[in-house]
Design an enzyme around this catalytic site. Structure first.
Site, PDB file in Angstrom:
ATOM      1  N   HIS A 225      20.012   7.471 -19.297  1.00  0.00           N
ATOM      2  CA  HIS A 225      19.184   6.426 -19.905  1.00  0.00           C
ATOM      3  C   HIS A 225      19.888   5.077 -19.967  1.00  0.00           C
ATOM      4  O   HIS A 225      19.286   4.056 -19.582  1.00  0.00           O
ATOM      5  CB  HIS A 225      18.696   6.835 -21.289  1.00  0.00           C
ATOM      6  N   TYR A 229      19.549   0.538 -18.394  1.00  0.00           N
ATOM      7  CA  TYR A 229      19.909  -0.769 -18.945  1.00  0.00           C
ATOM      8  C   TYR A 229      21.056  -1.408 -18.177  1.00  0.00           C
ATOM      9  O   TYR A 229      21.177  -2.641 -18.145  1.00  0.00           O
ATOM     10  CB  TYR A 229      20.209  -0.635 -20.441  1.00  0.00           C
ATOM     11  N   HIS A 376       6.448   4.850 -13.057  1.00  0.00           N
ATOM     12  CA  HIS A 376       7.128   4.043 -14.082  1.00  0.00           C
ATOM     13  C   HIS A 376       8.477   3.575 -13.558  1.00  0.00           C
ATOM     14  O   HIS A 376       8.862   2.405 -13.722  1.00  0.00           O
ATOM     15  CB  HIS A 376       7.308   4.880 -15.354  1.00  0.00           C
ATOM     16  N   PHE A 377       9.210   4.465 -12.925  1.00  0.00           N
ATOM     17  CA  PHE A 377      10.523   4.170 -12.380  1.00  0.00           C
ATOM     18  C   PHE A 377      10.434   3.039 -11.363  1.00  0.00           C
ATOM     19  O   PHE A 377      11.316   2.172 -11.294  1.00  0.00           O
ATOM     20  CB  PHE A 377      11.045   5.456 -11.732  1.00  0.00           C
ATOM     21  N   HIS A 378       9.353   3.043 -10.567  1.00  0.00           N
ATOM     22  CA  HIS A 378       9.202   2.010  -9.540  1.00  0.00           C
ATOM     23  C   HIS A 378       8.753   0.674 -10.127  1.00  0.00           C
ATOM     24  O   HIS A 378       8.948  -0.367  -9.486  1.00  0.00           O
ATOM     25  CB  HIS A 378       8.225   2.484  -8.456  1.00  0.00           C
ATOM     26  N   ARG A 441       5.608  15.609  -9.802  1.00  0.00           N
ATOM     27  CA  ARG A 441       6.667  14.724  -9.359  1.00  0.00           C
ATOM     28  C   ARG A 441       7.473  15.413  -8.251  1.00  0.00           C
ATOM     29  O   ARG A 441       7.597  16.623  -8.230  1.00  0.00           O
ATOM     30  CB  ARG A 441       7.574  14.428 -10.561  1.00  0.00           C
ATOM     31  N   ARG A 442       7.992  14.637  -7.314  1.00  0.00           N
ATOM     32  CA  ARG A 442       8.921  15.136  -6.293  1.00  0.00           C
ATOM     33  C   ARG A 442       8.339  16.250  -5.438  1.00  0.00           C
ATOM     34  O   ARG A 442       8.999  17.224  -5.123  1.00  0.00           O
ATOM     35  CB  ARG A 442      10.211  15.638  -6.944  1.00  0.00           C
TER      36      ARG A 442
END
Length: 551
Positions: A225, A229, A376-378, A441-442
């Site tokens: 996580h 950041y 979301h990651f993208h 996912r994946r």
């Protein structure tokens, strides 16, 4: 005005060190981006991979090269140049350490990449056990981390030297931010280094029969996580310090910027359990606690938005803007240094909302392990962060190489940013919708076949392929621009824009640079959030999963 390091160019020797990092990053972007394009085509069912290449091999190439290699090399290169610019050239020992760190990271990258290409490490960028890779892959990842520590040490040493020579003064804001992000990275990577060195590597070498899988996942997400950041804070560095001067304004508040970075240092690390909400073996009380800590991280993000739009409005009003949003028209939309990162800022609004969904125990039940998470990651990394990195490189690379961003290249850069926004709207938007419909996912097309539910996902898989194709065009455009500004653009002196704080801002308190205080609080929060649940994980591991005696 007194001449300072902030009025000068980055030292040529430091510029070469930074550019070396960017060259590796651009290679990672090209290879990882091509793997991503192939992924979307395979997932849509419109392509079969040749020569025995597997879908998960592509997925690992894409994730490792873009999420780990590209970001780490770009960030370290950017932060080294920022420190050299704002507090002066590195000393010879620090510069040597920077090169040692670079070559250590590069060697580790090559080791890991070779294993992935040989299909000996198709374990995705999270390398979750019980998936197992060749020991050389784990050794390579370890070298990448160690190399980053060496480079980070060089950066911190330069900062300490400046503080020693300028007692009682607040350090330049850009250098302060680089130090915070470096400290965050060093503290966070202790978790992934521990699981690789003491668990996964001995297991991969055959020294032990099994490992505590839950412990390895917990250590990964202790790192995983704050990794988000580590990616995001360099973008914030640009948004806080560079964008205000690019638009012709000033930094809204130095103190607010420093406070937001300190809050990220404190609250981004002890929150990894919110990635494990559906994993058994962790007491729900500790999951609940870390969800609360996760939501606290929203505060510095909102502070950043307030500061940025405060700078925008102040500039617009100074240009005679009227009405609530009149200042919006005054912004320099024809300047790629502003427009490309601004698209990333705008994308962070829905990205942040999606992050709240992922962190919520109740809402996460709906989207967990679906392609929503990938979408979301993208939005976060592949749009907000990467577009800002693109925007940074449009002025930083010519500054470091002694070239200029011509009007033609500036226009092409804006077109590239628009292509990226359109492509990501297709791809990430389709991923979010398909995730709500339950698309896993994946997974490739062949995984779910022609079931009734899978047929509902196919239009969104095709939309992802369309978006991925547009994004790859954006990558090609970016590589063209990068090569031009690095080697072929006209010689000149491109500005390294470092903003000044508005005269109305309060004086910056020196408490922000009391590192004993902030690192002490960080350590206390980590111990509070992880000690009891981790001891419980070790003591109550299922039979046969304890493996290495240390665990």
């Amino acid at each position: 005005m007194k001449k300072t390091a902030e009025n000068e160019k980055v030292h040529p020797l430091d510029a070469k060190l930074s550019m070396a990092h960017f060259y590796v990053a651009i290679i990672a972007l090209a290879l990882g981006g091509f793997a991503g394009l192939l992924q979307t085509l395979v997932r849509s069912g419109r392509m079969e991979l040749p020569a025995g290449i597997t879908y998960y091999q592509l997925l690992t190439v894409h994730g490792v090269l873009l999420a780990l290699v590209l970001t780490t090399f770009f960030i370290i290169g950017f932060q080294l140049s920022a420190v050299s610019k704002t507090i002066g050239p590195f000393s010879t020992p620090s510069r040597i350490a920077g090169w040692i760190g670079f070559w250590t990271m590069t060697l580790g990258t090559v080791m890991a990449a070779v294993m992935v290409l040989l299909n000996e490490a198709s374990v995705l960028y999270t390398f979750y056990a019980p998936l197992q890779a060749h020991p050389i892959f784990y050794g390579g990842l370890t070298l990448v981390i160690v190399g980053s520590w060496i480079s980070g040490g060089a950066l911190i040493a330069a900062y300490r030297k400046w503080k020693k020579n300028n007692r009682g003064q607040a350090s330049p804001l850009l250098s302060f931010m680089a130090v915070v992000n470096t400290l965050l990275w060093i503290v966070a990577t202790i978790g992934v280094a521990a699981t690789v060195l003491f668990q996964i590597l001995p297991w991969s070498l055959g020294w032990v029969d099994s490992i505590n899988v839950l412990a390895s996942r917990t250590l990964f997400w202790y790192f995983g996580h704050p990794l988000v950041y580590f990616w995001l804070l360099p973008a914030y560095m640009c948004w806080y310090v560079v964008i205000p001067i690019v638009i012709g304004g000033k930094i809204f508040s130095d103190s607010l910027a420093r406070m937001s970075f300190i809050l990220f240092l404190l609250f981004s690390i002890p929150v990894g359990l919110h990635h494990q909400l559906l994993e058994p073996g962790i007491d729900p009380t500790w999951k609940f606690l870390q969800v609360i800590l996760t939501f606290i991280v929203v505060v510095p993000s909102l502070m950043t938005a307030f500061s940025l739009f405060g700078s925008f409005e102040q500039y617009g009003r100074s240009q005679g803007a009227q009405g609530i949003f009149g200042w919006f028209k005054m912004l320099p939309w024809g300047d790629a240094r502003f427009t490309v990162p601004f698209i990333g800022m705008a994308a962070f609004i829905p990205a942040g909302a999606g992050g709240l969904v992922n962190a919520s125990n109740q809402l996460n039940q709906v989207v967990h392990n679906t392609i929503w998470v990938t979408g979301h990651f993208h939005l976060t990394l592949a749009t907000s962060v990467i577009l800002t990195f693109f925007g940074i490189s449009y002025w930083l690379v010519p500054h470091l190489t002694g070239h200029t961003l011509t009007k033609k290249l500036n226009k092409l850069a804006i077109i590239q940013g628009v292509f990226w926004a359109i492509g990501m709207s297709f791809m990430s938007g389709a991923m979010h919708i398909a995730g709500l419909l339950g698309a896993p996912r994946r997974s490739s097309y062949s995984t779910y076949g022609d079931s009734t539910q899978a047929l509902d996902w196919i239009p969104y898989q095709i939309a992802q392929a369309v978006g991925g194709t547009i994004l790859f065009i954006g990558i090609i455009l970016y590589i063209i621009i990068f090569i031009q500004v690095a080697f072929f653009a006209p010689k000149g002196n491109e500005e390294f824009p470092v903003g000044e704080v508005t005269d109305k801002a309060e004086k910056t308190p020196l408490v922000f640079e009391n590192w004993k205080l902030w690192l002490g609080i960080t350590a206390a929060l980590i111990l509070f959030a992880y000690t009891i649940p981790f001891i419980d994980i070790l003591q109550n591991a299922p039979p046969g999963s304890k493996g290495f005696k240390l665990w």
